[in-house]
Design a protein around this motif. Structure first.
Motif, PDB file in Angstrom:
ATOM      1  N   UNK A 108       0.731  -1.178   0.066  1.00 46.59           N
ATOM      2  CA  UNK A 108      -0.014   0.039  -0.068  1.00 46.59           C
ATOM      3  C   UNK A 108       0.877   1.191   0.050  1.00 46.59           C
ATOM      4  N   UNK A 109       0.556   2.228  -0.982  1.00 44.25           N
ATOM      5  CA  UNK A 109       1.278   3.480  -1.017  1.00 44.25           C
ATOM      6  C   UNK A 109       2.528   3.125  -1.023  1.00 44.25           C
ATOM      7  N   UNK A 110       3.426   2.403  -1.545  1.00 43.44           N
ATOM      8  CA  UNK A 110       4.853   2.352  -1.390  1.00 43.44           C
ATOM      9  C   UNK A 110       5.567   3.284  -2.269  1.00 43.44           C
ATOM     10  N   UNK A 111       6.031   4.241  -1.616  1.00 40.26           N
ATOM     11  CA  UNK A 111       6.466   5.437  -2.322  1.00 40.26           C
ATOM     12  C   UNK A 111       7.737   6.130  -1.832  1.00 40.26           C
ATOM     13  N   UNK A 112       7.639   7.347  -1.321  1.00 40.95           N
ATOM     14  CA  UNK A 112       8.667   8.153  -0.775  1.00 40.95           C
ATOM     15  C   UNK A 112       8.989   7.304   0.526  1.00 40.95           C
ATOM     16  N   UNK A 113      10.350   7.469   1.069  1.00 41.47           N
ATOM     17  CA  UNK A 113      10.816   6.922   2.444  1.00 41.47           C
ATOM     18  C   UNK A 113      10.316   7.754   3.255  1.00 41.47           C
ATOM     19  N   UNK A 171      -2.271   0.296   6.930  1.00 39.93           N
ATOM     20  CA  UNK A 171      -1.779   1.606   6.050  1.00 39.93           C
ATOM     21  C   UNK A 171      -0.302   1.488   6.387  1.00 39.93           C
ATOM     22  N   UNK A 172       0.472   1.390   7.348  1.00 43.75           N
ATOM     23  CA  UNK A 172       1.846   1.272   7.618  1.00 43.75           C
ATOM     24  C   UNK A 172       2.214   0.093   6.771  1.00 43.75           C
ATOM     25  N   UNK A 173       1.940  -1.074   6.797  1.00 36.79           N
ATOM     26  CA  UNK A 173       2.435  -2.239   6.130  1.00 36.79           C
ATOM     27  C   UNK A 173       1.855  -2.374   4.742  1.00 36.79           C
ATOM     28  N   UNK A 174       0.642  -2.907   4.791  1.00 40.39           N
ATOM     29  CA  UNK A 174      -0.425  -3.027   3.439  1.00 40.39           C
ATOM     30  C   UNK A 174      -1.605  -3.522   3.786  1.00 40.39           C
ATOM     31  N   UNK A 175      -2.601  -3.389   3.009  1.00 39.67           N
ATOM     32  CA  UNK A 175      -4.129  -4.057   3.045  1.00 39.67           C
ATOM     33  C   UNK A 175      -4.044  -5.392   2.250  1.00 39.67           C
ATOM     34  N   UNK A 176      -2.977  -5.468   1.675  1.00 32.93           N
ATOM     35  CA  UNK A 176      -2.817  -7.054   0.731  1.00 32.93           C
ATOM     36  C   UNK A 176      -1.785  -7.665   1.454  1.00 32.93           C
ATOM     37  N   UNK A 177      -2.206  -9.131   1.347  1.00 31.01           N
ATOM     38  CA  UNK A 177      -1.246 -10.203   1.705  1.00 31.01           C
ATOM     39  C   UNK A 177      -0.326 -10.779   0.425  1.00 31.01           C
ATOM     40  N   UNK A 182      -8.871 -21.324  -2.499  1.00 28.06           N
ATOM     41  CA  UNK A 182      -9.714 -20.724  -1.438  1.00 28.06           C
ATOM     42  C   UNK A 182      -8.749 -19.635  -0.558  1.00 28.06           C
ATOM     43  N   UNK A 183      -7.816 -19.089  -1.419  1.00 26.02           N
ATOM     44  CA  UNK A 183      -7.223 -17.981  -0.608  1.00 26.02           C
ATOM     45  C   UNK A 183      -8.010 -16.352  -0.918  1.00 26.02           C
ATOM     46  N   UNK A 184      -8.152 -15.845   0.438  1.00 23.47           N
ATOM     47  CA  UNK A 184      -8.573 -14.663   0.415  1.00 23.47           C
ATOM     48  C   UNK A 184      -7.490 -13.745   0.786  1.00 23.47           C
ATOM     49  N   UNK A 185      -7.102 -12.727  -0.409  1.00 23.10           N
ATOM     50  CA  UNK A 185      -5.551 -12.207  -0.464  1.00 23.10           C
ATOM     51  C   UNK A 185      -5.552 -10.946   0.140  1.00 23.10           C
ATOM     52  N   UNK A 186      -6.649 -10.279   0.453  1.00 25.34           N
ATOM     53  CA  UNK A 186      -6.783  -8.940   1.205  1.00 25.34           C
ATOM     54  C   UNK A 186      -6.597  -9.215   2.675  1.00 25.34           C
ATOM     55  N   UNK A 187      -5.877  -8.050   3.234  1.00 28.40           N
ATOM     56  CA  UNK A 187      -5.769  -8.199   4.823  1.00 28.40           C
ATOM     57  C   UNK A 187      -6.851  -8.641   5.671  1.00 28.40           C
ATOM     58  N   UNK A 208       1.102 -20.205  -2.491  1.00 28.23           N
ATOM     59  CA  UNK A 208       0.431 -19.866  -1.000  1.00 28.23           C
ATOM     60  C   UNK A 208       0.519 -18.536  -0.887  1.00 28.23           C
ATOM     61  N   UNK A 209       0.290 -18.249   0.413  1.00 27.27           N
ATOM     62  CA  UNK A 209       0.048 -16.495   0.680  1.00 27.27           C
ATOM     63  C   UNK A 209       0.685 -16.464   2.149  1.00 27.27           C
ATOM     64  N   UNK A 210       1.469 -15.507   2.355  1.00 26.49           N
ATOM     65  CA  UNK A 210       1.966 -15.239   3.759  1.00 26.49           C
ATOM     66  C   UNK A 210       0.808 -14.318   4.359  1.00 26.49           C
ATOM     67  N   UNK A 211       0.370 -14.903   5.217  1.00 23.93           N
ATOM     68  CA  UNK A 211      -0.909 -14.171   6.072  1.00 23.93           C
ATOM     69  C   UNK A 211      -0.202 -13.685   7.326  1.00 23.93           C
ATOM     70  N   UNK A 212       0.311 -12.245   7.303  1.00 18.05           N
ATOM     71  CA  UNK A 212       0.681 -11.564   8.161  1.00 18.05           C
ATOM     72  C   UNK A 212      -0.353 -11.154   9.175  1.00 18.05           C
ATOM     73  N   UNK A 213      -1.757 -11.175   8.503  1.00 18.22           N
ATOM     74  CA  UNK A 213      -2.775 -10.763   9.606  1.00 18.22           C
ATOM     75  C   UNK A 213      -2.637 -11.882  10.772  1.00 18.22           C
ATOM     76  N   UNK A 214      -2.694 -12.824  10.409  1.00 13.86           N
ATOM     77  CA  UNK A 214      -2.658 -13.996  11.357  1.00 13.86           C
ATOM     78  C   UNK A 214      -1.409 -14.047  12.181  1.00 13.86           C
ATOM     79  N   UNK A 215      -0.157 -13.743  11.846  1.00 17.66           N
ATOM     80  CA  UNK A 215       0.835 -13.470  12.429  1.00 17.66           C
ATOM     81  C   UNK A 215       0.698 -12.325  13.532  1.00 17.66           C
ATOM     82  N   UNK A 216       0.259 -11.343  12.900  1.00 20.46           N
ATOM     83  CA  UNK A 216       0.122 -10.230  14.076  1.00 20.46           C
ATOM     84  C   UNK A 216      -0.754 -10.352  15.052  1.00 20.46           C
TER      85      UNK A 216
END
Length: 398
Positions: free
Chosen positions: A46-51, A373-379, A302-307, A345-353
């Motif tokens: 999400x919005x990967x741009x300026x540092x 917002x800080x990381x992303x809304x997609x996995x 059966x992957x749901x790929x949004x966060x 597969x898919x890295x499910x960082x939502x479950x990790x968090x």
């Protein structure tokens, strides 16, 4: 400013993941790097741009470390929502070291004087297995096709907006339609005219022991508007690629690899989407005598790929006549054929968090505001393929 995890919370998350990986090398779906295979990954960051900007860092140091950690597991990473400024991307490449390089498109989705829905498309790749080819190009329709699409859209708009000449309100409705149409309000059109953001194609060669995959990688972020608009852009992209497949797939042996955010929510069922795509491809192949076979494995898994894990927006799919790649009927074998064989597969960082603690609300549900917002809304999603070898002729289950 959007919420994010504190530095201490990020360290808590990293400690939790570090403890999980020795027990399960693909914990939470994070793909393990292996010598005999390549990992192809796609991620809308999400919005990967300026540092940084005048308010400070755009993404927290912990979020950048997580992005670096995920990217390090990919041999080829397709990135969507890469913004005009590339400071964060350049920092990512530097952090990953000299084994990695990047190529990205010009800004697409805007015109002079209009903000539009602009972004770049980026590919990050690792040199030891992936080599940059010769071709890089946007996918777009020529002026004749756009004019024909525009005329079709105008006719459809006229037919639905203006009554017959014998109607008492004919002149008034006609004048209103003309005035609105001369303003070129895109929302009036009910048919496809052109991509909002032109998908980007880059050629890559994946080298193996006496063999190679020659890939035309398509980075796409399709429109996120009304469901009808999403459907139109998706099938326009698929038809564009199928139309080109006679030259690229059949004659030149290329693999067309779609790696992007396709915003596919135009049907409530993945099964119905898959059947619809299969029927569409079959009809075009029969009509044009094409040879390309299409596989969208994430419609089978059966992957749901949004966060929020409610939609299958993101896809890695291929159009190919290469018997080394699995067909749709092989998707249920993923991960069962050996450590370096086909998997996805898919890295499910939502479950990790959530399980690490900082991403869990008091009721146990994910606290999306802390990371979307800080990381992303997609996995991130990924596909593993074995390195091509001299004796590799056909996808095999043995």
């Amino acid at each position: 400013m959007a919420q994010h995890f504190t530095e201490a919370e990020w360290q808590q998350i990293e400690t939790h993941l570090n403890a999980a990986l020795p027990v399960d090398p693909q914990a939470y779906g994070l793909p393990e790097r292996r010598d005999g295979s390549v990992v192809l990954m796609s991620w809308n960051i999400r919005k990967f741009g300026a540092l940084t900007d005048r308010d400070g860092r755009k993404k927290s140091p912990g979020a950048m470390r997580m992005i670096e950690r995920i990217a390090a597991h990919a041999d080829l990473l397709s990135i969507q929502e890469q913004q005009e400024k590339t400071g964060a991307l350049e920092a990512l490449v530097t952090a990953l070291g000299p084994d990695y390089d990047v190529i990205y498109s010009d800004v697409t989705g805007r015109s002079p004087g209009y903000r539009g829905m602009s972004e770049r498309f980026a590919f990050l790749y690792r040199h030891d297995h992936v080599r940059l080819g010769h071709l890089a190009s946007d996918l777009s329709y020529d002026r004749t096709a756009i004019a024909a699409n525009m005329n079709e859209a105008l006719k459809a708009s006229f037919d639905t907006s203006v009554p017959g000449e014998d109607d008492p309100g004919y002149l008034e409705r006609l004048m209103a339609w003309v005035q609105n149409t001369t303003q070129m309000v895109g929302a009036q059109f009910s048919t496809f005219v052109q991509f909002i953001r032109s998908p980007h194609l880059v050629e890559f060669v994946i080298e193996g022991p006496e063999g190679r995959y020659e890939i035309y990688a398509i980075n796409a972020h399709l429109v996120s508007g009304k469901k009808r608009e999403r459907q139109q852009e998706f099938f326009a992209l698929l038809e564009w690629l199928l139309h080109d497949s006679r030259k690229t797939v059949s004659e030149r042996g290329k693999i067309i690899m779609i790696m992007g955010d396709l915003n596919m929510d135009f049907d409530t069922s993945n099964d119905r989407r898959r059947i619809g795509i299969e029927n569409y491809v079959t009809s075009i192949n029969a009509k044009r005598k094409l040879d390309a076979k299409v596989n969208f494995p994430f419609l089978d898994g059966n992957f749901n790929t949004n966060a929020r894990r409610t939609q299958t927006y993101d896809h890695i799919a291929w159009l190919a006549d290469d018997t080394r790649l699995p067909r749709g009927r092989h998707n249920d074998l993923a991960g069962t054929l050996g450590s370096d064989q086909f998997d996805y597969g898919m890295f499910d960082f939502t479950q990790l968090f959530v399980e690490a603690g900082p991403g869990r609300m008091p009721d146990g549900t994910p606290d999306y505001a802390r990371f979307a917002h800080d990381l992303s809304d997609h996995l991130p999603i990924w596909v593993r393929l074995p390195l091509p070898a001299a004796d590799q002729r056909r996808f095999t289950t043995t």
